[in-house]
Write an enzyme that holds these catalytic residues in place. Structure first.
Site, PDB file in Angstrom:
ATOM      1  N   PRO A 164      -4.111  12.687   2.526  1.00 17.09           N
ATOM      2  CA  PRO A 164      -4.694  12.690   3.866  1.00 17.09           C
ATOM      3  C   PRO A 164      -4.017  11.688   4.795  1.00 17.09           C
ATOM      4  CG  PRO A 164      -6.341  12.197   2.139  1.00 17.09           C
ATOM      5  CD  PRO A 164      -4.983  12.011   1.547  1.00 17.09           C
ATOM      6  N   TYR A 191       0.856  -1.201   0.000  1.00 18.70           N
ATOM      7  CA  TYR A 191       0.000   0.000   0.000  1.00 18.70           C
ATOM      8  C   TYR A 191       0.888   1.245   0.000  1.00 18.70           C
ATOM      9  CZ  TYR A 191      -3.461   3.523   1.160  1.00 18.70           C
ATOM     10  OH  TYR A 191      -4.251   4.653   1.121  1.00 18.70           O
TER      11      TYR A 191
HETATM   12  P1  NDP Z   1     -13.617   4.077   0.741  1.00 13.02           P
HETATM   13  O1  NDP Z   1     -13.361   2.601   0.853  1.00 13.02           O
HETATM   14  O2  NDP Z   1     -14.673   4.676   1.602  1.00 13.02           O
HETATM   15  O3  NDP Z   1     -13.885   4.466  -0.787  1.00 13.02           O
HETATM   16  C1  NDP Z   1     -13.101   3.919  -1.815  1.00 13.02           C
HETATM   17  C2  NDP Z   1     -13.736   4.207  -3.152  1.00 13.02           C
HETATM   18  O4  NDP Z   1     -12.886   3.646  -4.175  1.00 13.02           O
HETATM   19  C3  NDP Z   1     -15.094   3.571  -3.291  1.00 13.02           C
HETATM   20  O5  NDP Z   1     -15.971   4.449  -3.939  1.00 13.02           O
HETATM   21  C4  NDP Z   1     -14.837   2.370  -4.181  1.00 13.02           C
HETATM   22  O6  NDP Z   1     -15.963   2.093  -5.008  1.00 13.02           O
HETATM   23  C5  NDP Z   1     -13.698   2.891  -5.061  1.00 13.02           C
HETATM   24  N1  NDP Z   1     -12.970   1.770  -5.653  1.00 13.02           N
HETATM   25  C6  NDP Z   1     -12.201   0.852  -5.026  1.00 13.02           C
HETATM   26  N2  NDP Z   1     -11.795  -0.093  -5.903  1.00 13.02           N
HETATM   27  C7  NDP Z   1     -12.336   0.239  -7.097  1.00 13.02           C
HETATM   28  C8  NDP Z   1     -12.310  -0.350  -8.399  1.00 13.02           C
HETATM   29  N3  NDP Z   1     -11.629  -1.489  -8.627  1.00 13.02           N
HETATM   30  N4  NDP Z   1     -12.983   0.244  -9.403  1.00 13.02           N
HETATM   31  C9  NDP Z   1     -13.664   1.390  -9.174  1.00 13.02           C
HETATM   32  N5  NDP Z   1     -13.737   1.999  -7.997  1.00 13.02           N
HETATM   33  C10 NDP Z   1     -13.083   1.420  -6.953  1.00 13.02           C
HETATM   34  O7  NDP Z   1     -12.191   4.743   1.040  1.00 13.02           O
HETATM   35  P2  NDP Z   1     -11.706   6.264   1.108  1.00 13.02           P
HETATM   36  O8  NDP Z   1     -12.771   7.187   0.706  1.00 13.02           O
HETATM   37  O9  NDP Z   1     -11.046   6.448   2.417  1.00 13.02           O
HETATM   38  O10 NDP Z   1     -10.558   6.215   0.017  1.00 13.02           O
HETATM   39  C11 NDP Z   1     -10.506   7.081  -1.111  1.00 13.02           C
HETATM   40  C12 NDP Z   1      -9.047   7.323  -1.452  1.00 13.02           C
HETATM   41  O11 NDP Z   1      -8.406   7.974  -0.361  1.00 13.02           O
HETATM   42  C13 NDP Z   1      -8.221   6.061  -1.720  1.00 13.02           C
HETATM   43  O12 NDP Z   1      -7.358   6.309  -2.809  1.00 13.02           O
HETATM   44  C14 NDP Z   1      -7.431   5.885  -0.433  1.00 13.02           C
HETATM   45  O13 NDP Z   1      -6.230   5.185  -0.647  1.00 13.02           O
HETATM   46  C15 NDP Z   1      -7.193   7.324  -0.061  1.00 13.02           C
HETATM   47  N6  NDP Z   1      -6.863   7.594   1.331  1.00 13.02           N
HETATM   48  C16 NDP Z   1      -7.687   7.180   2.336  1.00 13.02           C
HETATM   49  C17 NDP Z   1      -7.336   7.446   3.649  1.00 13.02           C
HETATM   50  C18 NDP Z   1      -8.146   6.962   4.792  1.00 13.02           C
HETATM   51  O14 NDP Z   1      -7.615   6.927   5.934  1.00 13.02           O
HETATM   52  N7  NDP Z   1      -9.414   6.608   4.620  1.00 13.02           N
HETATM   53  C19 NDP Z   1      -6.148   8.229   3.972  1.00 13.02           C
HETATM   54  C20 NDP Z   1      -5.359   8.607   2.830  1.00 13.02           C
HETATM   55  C21 NDP Z   1      -5.730   8.314   1.568  1.00 13.02           C
HETATM   56  P3  NDP Z   1     -16.584   0.629  -5.282  1.00 13.02           P
HETATM   57  O15 NDP Z   1     -16.171  -0.256  -4.135  1.00 13.02           O
HETATM   58  O16 NDP Z   1     -18.060   0.863  -5.348  1.00 13.02           O
HETATM   59  O17 NDP Z   1     -15.994   0.239  -6.583  1.00 13.02           O
HETATM   60  C1  8X3 Z   2      -4.592   5.625   4.487  1.00  9.89           C
HETATM   61  C2  8X3 Z   2      -3.865   6.134   5.680  1.00  9.89           C
HETATM   62  O1  8X3 Z   2      -2.114   5.535   7.438  1.00  9.89           O
HETATM   63  O2  8X3 Z   2      -3.911   3.956   7.097  1.00  9.89           O
HETATM   64  O3  8X3 Z   2      -3.949   5.984   3.316  1.00  9.89           O
HETATM   65  O4  8X3 Z   2      -2.188   4.155   5.470  1.00  9.89           O
HETATM   66  S1  8X3 Z   2      -2.970   4.870   6.441  1.00  9.89           S
END
Ligand code: NDP
Ligand code: 8X3
Length: 255
Positions: free
Chosen positions: A183, A153
């Site tokens: 974030p 990751y």
């Molecule tokens: P969620 O799991 O709440 O949302 C993830 C989204 O990505 C969903 O809408 C999902 O849609 C979509 N997704 C995942 N796989 C696929 C796929 N194969 N095709 C199309 N869509 C896909 O997570 P977050 O909102 O937290 O994450 C959003 C982004 O933020 C990510 O890139 C994550 O790495 C990043 N992030 C998150 C952090 C956290 O702590 N939450 C911190 C830093 C970064 P569906 O499953 O319907 O396809």
């Molecule tokens: C998601 C934040 O710290 O869980 O990107 O990897 S962490």
């Protein structure tokens, strides 16, 4: 006039909050993700609460043919994409490398790196042709520092950081803005996905402190997209106040 934004991963979390805030601020939004029922409920919410037009497109971003079919199907105003928010992404598993699961690694690499590239490759030529546009990549604190068992990751988010810088160099000649938003811990479906549906483990991630909300990140995205034409936000790292590093979080003991 309203601009067109594509938000990947809009069925949940940060993407969903971003679609909603952009819809309230002069964008018509193309919302994408695999879960079509989640897209449809967001369509209803945006249509009932805002003036925005909204187009749901359900596809798996890991499938280059599905991404191409969806993007080539955009016509009329929807083809004039002004903003691409590359948000779809996930972590799967949390194992040291010698116990890693190859299928988990492939899901992360295919979604977080290759999926981002597939859609960017299809959307960016229109921006180049028009000489304007903005691409926002959602990275992570996990792309700035590694942590134990984060390995693949971490690598995917370091790649997003590197790609963002490289994309900016390639696209600056054409007046296109490229931004990375990184974030720290955000309470979304992220940890439930990482722990493969284990809610108890997922909830523990956010115990004893106030993590970021999806809306906090969406507001940062809105800030980046509402700067005047001569200003680009290159890189933004946003943390919960209680999080000093990925694995240094000040947690209160339960009362
Ligand atoms: P969620 O799991 O709440 O949302 C993830 C989204 O990505 C969903 O809408 C999902 O849609 C979509 N997704 C995942 N796989 C696929 C796929 N194969 N095709 C199309 N869509 C896909 O997570 P977050 O909102 O937290 O994450 C959003 C982004 O933020 C990510 O890139 C994550 O790495 C990043 N992030 C998150 C952090 C956290 O702590 N939450 C911190 C830093 C970064 P569906 O499953 O319907 O396809
Ligand atoms: C998601 C934040 O710290 O869980 O990107 O990897 S962490």
């Amino acid at each position: 006039m309203r601009s067109i934004a594509i938000i990947t991963g809009a069925t949940a979390g940060i993407g969903r909050a971003t679609a909603k805030i952009l819809a309230r601020h002069n964008f018509d939004v193309v919302i994408t993700g695999r879960r079509s029922e989640h897209l449809l409920s967001l369509v209803k919410e945006i249509r009932s609460g805002t003036e925005a037009d909204v187009l749901p497109l359900s596809f798996d971003i890991r499938d280059p043919e599905a991404v191409a079919a969806a993007m080539k199907g955009l016509s009329g105003k929807w083809a004039q994409v002004g903003l691409l928010v590359n948000n779809a992404g996930l972590a799967v598993g949390l194992n040291p490398v010698h116990q890693g699961v190859v299928d988990d690694w492939e899901r992360m690499i295919d979604t977080n790196i290759k999926g981002l590239l597939y859609i960017t490759r299809l959307v960016s030529p229109g921006m180049v042709e028009r000489g304007e546009g903005h691409i926002i990549n959602i990275g992570s604190i996990a792309g700035k520092e590694v942590y134990e068992s984060g390995n693949v990751y971490n690598a995917t988010k370091f790649a997003v950081d590197g790609l963002t810088q490289a994309m900016r160099l390639d696209l600056v000649d054409f007046g296109i803005k490229v931004t990375a938003i990184h974030p720290g811990a955000v309470e979304t479906e992220f940890s439930t996905v990482r722990f493969k549906g284990n809610r108890e483990k997922a909830d523990q991630v956010y115990e004893g402190f106030t993590p970021l909300s999806a809306e906090d990140v969406a507001e940062a995205i809105l800030f980046a997209v509402t700067r005047p034409p001569h200003v680009n936000i290159d890189d933004m790292l946003i943390m919960a106040t209680a999080q000093g590093r990925t694995r240094k979080i000040v947690r209160r003991n339960p009362e």
